[in-house]
Design a protein around this motif. Structure first.
Motif, mmCIF file in Angstrom:
data_model
loop_
_atom_site.group_PDB
_atom_site.id
_atom_site.type_symbol
_atom_site.label_atom_id
_atom_site.label_comp_id
_atom_site.label_asym_id
_atom_site.label_seq_id
_atom_site.Cartn_x
_atom_site.Cartn_y
_atom_site.Cartn_z
ATOM 1 N N ALA A 3 -6.561 2.444 2.427
ATOM 2 C CA ALA A 3 -6.641 1.558 1.270
ATOM 3 C C ALA A 3 -7.559 2.213 0.250
ATOM 4 C CB ALA A 3 -7.180 0.193 1.676
ATOM 5 N N ARG A 50 0.838 -1.195 0.000
ATOM 6 C CA ARG A 50 0.000 0.000 0.000
ATOM 7 C C ARG A 50 0.879 1.254 0.000
ATOM 8 N NH1 ARG A 50 -3.975 0.755 4.957
ATOM 9 N NH2 ARG A 50 -4.876 -1.181 4.179
ATOM 10 N N GLY A 95 -0.051 5.808 2.654
ATOM 11 C CA GLY A 95 -0.329 4.400 2.913
ATOM 12 C C GLY A 95 -1.226 4.183 4.108
#
Length: 77
Positions: free
Chosen positions: A56, A15, A53
Motif C-alpha cells: 500500500a 490497489r 499491488g
C-alpha cells in the motif's frame, strides 16, 4: 496491540488497479522501474511492490510518483 488485520479483497483489487495504472504510464513514458524510482526519490523495490499491488503506497509516495511521471495524481488513482 494486535497486528492489523489484512485489508478486504476489494481494497486489494483497487490497489492492483492503481499499480496497473502506474505501470501503464511508466511504460508509455519508456521508463524502467529503476529510472522512475530515481526520479521519484524512492526505492526500485518499492515501485515494483506498488505496481504489483503487494504494498500500500502512502499518499506522499503516490504524489512523488505522479510528479516523476508528469501526470496528475488523479490519473493514477
Amino acid at each position: 496491540m494486535p497486528p492489523p488485520s489484512p485489508p478486504p479483497d476489494w481494497v486489494l483489487v483497487k490497489r492492483r488497479k492503481i499499480g496497473d495504472r502506474i505501470r501503464a504510464v511508466r511504460t508509455a513514458a519508456r521508463l524502467s522501474q529503476e529510472r522512475l524510482a530515481e526520479y521519484a526519490g524512492i526505492d526500485r523495490q518499492a515501485v515494483n511492490k506498488i505496481e504489483m499491488g503487494h504494498s500500500a503506497a502512502r499518499v506522499d509516495t503516490l504524489i512523488r510518483i505522479a510528479d516523476a511521471l508528469d501526470v496528475p495524481l488523479r490519473d493514477l488513482v
